[in-house]
Design a protein around this motif. Structure first.
Motif, PDB file in Angstrom:
ATOM      1  N   LEU A 108      -5.015  -1.050  -1.953  1.00 45.03           N
ATOM      2  CA  LEU A 108      -3.769  -1.801  -1.799  1.00 45.03           C
ATOM      3  C   LEU A 108      -3.755  -2.894  -2.864  1.00 45.03           C
ATOM      4  N   THR A 109      -2.598  -3.510  -3.041  1.00 39.03           N
ATOM      5  CA  THR A 109      -2.480  -4.532  -4.081  1.00 39.03           C
ATOM      6  C   THR A 109      -1.612  -5.675  -3.596  1.00 39.03           C
ATOM      7  N   LEU A 110      -1.538  -6.708  -4.406  1.00 42.95           N
ATOM      8  CA  LEU A 110      -0.703  -7.868  -4.106  1.00 42.95           C
ATOM      9  C   LEU A 110       0.332  -8.007  -5.221  1.00 42.95           C
ATOM     10  N   ARG A 111       1.606  -7.875  -4.850  1.00 50.46           N
ATOM     11  CA  ARG A 111       2.697  -8.062  -5.807  1.00 50.46           C
ATOM     12  C   ARG A 111       3.859  -8.683  -5.034  1.00 50.46           C
ATOM     13  N   THR A 112       5.089  -8.551  -5.569  1.00 47.69           N
ATOM     14  CA  THR A 112       6.294  -8.920  -4.829  1.00 47.69           C
ATOM     15  C   THR A 112       7.022  -7.635  -4.433  1.00 47.69           C
ATOM     16  N   CYS A 162       0.842  -1.195   0.000  1.00 46.66           N
ATOM     17  CA  CYS A 162       0.000   0.000   0.000  1.00 46.66           C
ATOM     18  C   CYS A 162       0.878   1.245   0.000  1.00 46.66           C
ATOM     19  N   SER A 163       0.244   2.395  -0.050  1.00 49.60           N
ATOM     20  CA  SER A 163       0.982   3.652  -0.013  1.00 49.60           C
ATOM     21  C   SER A 163       1.676   3.816   1.335  1.00 49.60           C
ATOM     22  N   GLN A 164       2.854   4.395   1.299  1.00 47.96           N
ATOM     23  CA  GLN A 164       3.588   4.678   2.533  1.00 47.96           C
ATOM     24  C   GLN A 164       2.771   5.581   3.447  1.00 47.96           C
ATOM     25  N   LYS A 165       1.882   6.375   2.878  1.00 43.73           N
ATOM     26  CA  LYS A 165       1.028   7.280   3.661  1.00 43.73           C
ATOM     27  C   LYS A 165      -0.222   6.581   4.182  1.00 43.73           C
ATOM     28  N   GLY A 166      -0.404   5.316   3.804  1.00 46.13           N
ATOM     29  CA  GLY A 166      -1.584   4.577   4.228  1.00 46.13           C
ATOM     30  C   GLY A 166      -2.744   4.761   3.262  1.00 46.13           C
ATOM     31  N   HIS A 177       8.617   0.146  -3.949  1.00 46.48           N
ATOM     32  CA  HIS A 177       9.576   1.249  -3.875  1.00 46.48           C
ATOM     33  C   HIS A 177       8.867   2.514  -4.331  1.00 46.48           C
ATOM     34  N   SER A 178       9.526   3.648  -4.198  1.00 45.33           N
ATOM     35  CA  SER A 178       8.948   4.942  -4.586  1.00 45.33           C
ATOM     36  C   SER A 178       7.616   5.208  -3.889  1.00 45.33           C
ATOM     37  N   GLY A 179       7.614   5.056  -2.550  1.00 46.23           N
ATOM     38  CA  GLY A 179       6.421   5.404  -1.790  1.00 46.23           C
ATOM     39  C   GLY A 179       5.458   4.270  -1.545  1.00 46.23           C
ATOM     40  N   ILE A 180       5.758   3.071  -2.040  1.00 46.34           N
ATOM     41  CA  ILE A 180       4.887   1.915  -1.833  1.00 46.34           C
ATOM     42  C   ILE A 180       5.597   0.934  -0.913  1.00 46.34           C
ATOM     43  N   VAL A 181       4.914   0.517   0.153  1.00 45.04           N
ATOM     44  CA  VAL A 181       5.528  -0.313   1.192  1.00 45.04           C
ATOM     45  C   VAL A 181       4.606  -1.491   1.526  1.00 45.04           C
ATOM     46  N   GLU A 182       5.141  -2.425   2.326  1.00 47.20           N
ATOM     47  CA  GLU A 182       4.323  -3.542   2.766  1.00 47.20           C
ATOM     48  C   GLU A 182       3.212  -3.029   3.679  1.00 47.20           C
ATOM     49  N   ALA A 183       2.000  -3.562   3.488  1.00 49.33           N
ATOM     50  CA  ALA A 183       0.846  -3.111   4.267  1.00 49.33           C
ATOM     51  C   ALA A 183       1.045  -3.428   5.746  1.00 49.33           C
ATOM     52  N   PRO A 184       0.606  -2.552   6.646  1.00 54.51           N
ATOM     53  CA  PRO A 184       0.798  -2.780   8.091  1.00 54.51           C
ATOM     54  C   PRO A 184      -0.010  -3.973   8.594  1.00 54.51           C
ATOM     55  N   ARG A 185       0.497  -4.594   9.644  1.00 55.62           N
ATOM     56  CA  ARG A 185      -0.159  -5.779  10.210  1.00 55.62           C
ATOM     57  C   ARG A 185      -1.545  -5.470  10.742  1.00 55.62           C
ATOM     58  N   GLU A 186      -1.769  -4.226  11.136  1.00 51.31           N
ATOM     59  CA  GLU A 186      -3.059  -3.855  11.728  1.00 51.31           C
ATOM     60  C   GLU A 186      -4.218  -4.041  10.751  1.00 51.31           C
ATOM     61  N   LEU A 187      -3.925  -4.157   9.455  1.00 51.28           N
ATOM     62  CA  LEU A 187      -4.985  -4.400   8.478  1.00 51.28           C
ATOM     63  C   LEU A 187      -5.444  -5.856   8.489  1.00 51.28           C
ATOM     64  N   CYS A 188      -4.651  -6.719   9.167  1.00 53.60           N
ATOM     65  CA  CYS A 188      -5.019  -8.137   9.338  1.00 53.60           C
ATOM     66  C   CYS A 188      -5.336  -8.815   8.004  1.00 53.60           C
TER      67      CYS A 188
END
Length: 284
Positions: free
Chosen positions: A228-232, A168-172, A237-248
């Motif tokens: 959010l999306t599913l990729r590898t 997801c976006s680094q900003k959420g 990069h460039s502002g896109i990060v792994e989604a936080p665990r709180e999204l379960c």
């Protein structure tokens, strides 16, 4: 004086990049016990302990940290020499197809090294979806292709496995909602199918908030926080990060990509496939 075996150094760097002996074993295609034996052999050659117990795992000793830079330079020199000898007389044309994932991250430096050492080989690059590239390979329009693997194929010469990640976006996300907002490529796409299957298995409600025919459109939607999306990790990069665990979000499988050779692929294409096999994998 004993020499530093490149195979031992490759396994050592697989541990450094992966952070564990188990991940190193997966990266180099050996059993954990074989990797442990290789590390013990490397320590005998160096005359110093390279790994030390850290919590539940292992980390680098000062000697191990010193070896990292030397190991990378030695393996880079080996690759350069190998390419130079292979490319000295090679000529002709290679038509290579790849998914956007590798075109965006991983392929550039390897193609540059190959082009520098094979100046008489013309490289034609085609970026597309896996199904399209597979059809082009079968039709002899491509000599080499990197595609997402759906099933084993006789033309595979190497496999690259990478964990799928919810990104997801680094900003959420721009807005919180009960349904999981998804940004997905149009059918048919292995990542799309894996995302929908994982959410269905977990009985999670979702909606397709953004659809796109290209990764560029997908990136725009995710970066904007629309979905959010599913990729590898190649996409992260460039502002896109792994989604936080709180999204379960539910667990997802590993993505496997195949390096495939066409029926009429010549020696330069086979050399390039070997280079991609050794250099395309991302550190874990």
């Amino acid at each position: 004086m004993e020499t530093l075996d490149p195979d031992l150094l490759k396994t050592f760097l697989a541990f450094v990049d992966g952070g564990s002996l188990a991940k190193a074993a997966s990266a180099v295609g050996r059993s954990p016990s074989a990797v442990t034996a290789q590390m013990q052999r490397l320590e005998e050659v160096v005359g110093e302990s390279l790994l030390a117990v850290q919590g539940r795992g292992r980390g680098l000793t000062p000697a191990g940290e010193d070896l990292v830079g030397h190991a990378r330079r030695i393996l880079a020199a080996h690759t350069e020499a190998w390419l130079a000898l292979k490319g000295a007389r090679a000529g002709g044309r290679i038509a290579i197809g790849t998914t956007q994932d590798f075109a965006d991250r991983g392929l550039q430096d390897l193609l540059r090294a190959f082009a520098a050492s094979h100046p008489r080989v013309r490289i034609e690059l085609r970026v597309g979806r896996s199904a399209e590239l597979g059809q082009a390979l079968q039709a002899a329009q491509l000599d080499l292709a990197i595609t997402m693997r759906q099933a084993p194929s006789a033309d595979e010469v190497a496999l690259i496995s990478e964990p799928m990640l919810w990104l997801c976006s680094q900003k959420g996300l721009a807005a919180r909602e009960e349904e999981v907002p998804l940004a997905l490529l149009d059918p048919h796409c292995g990542f799309r199918e894996a995302a929908l299957a994982a959410l269905a298995a977990a009985s999670r409600r979702y909606r397709i908030a953004a659809g796109s025919a290209s990764l560029a459109g997908l990136r725009t939607a995710v970066d904007a926080g629309i979905a959010l999306t599913l990729r590898t990790r190649r996409f992260a990069h460039s502002g896109i990060v792994e989604a936080p665990r709180e999204l379960c979000l539910p667990p997802v499988p590993v993505a496997t990509f195949a390096i495939r050779l066409g029926r009429e692929a010549g020696r330069p294409a086979r050399d390039l496939a070997e280079l991609l096999d050794s250099g395309l994998a991302l550190p874990s």
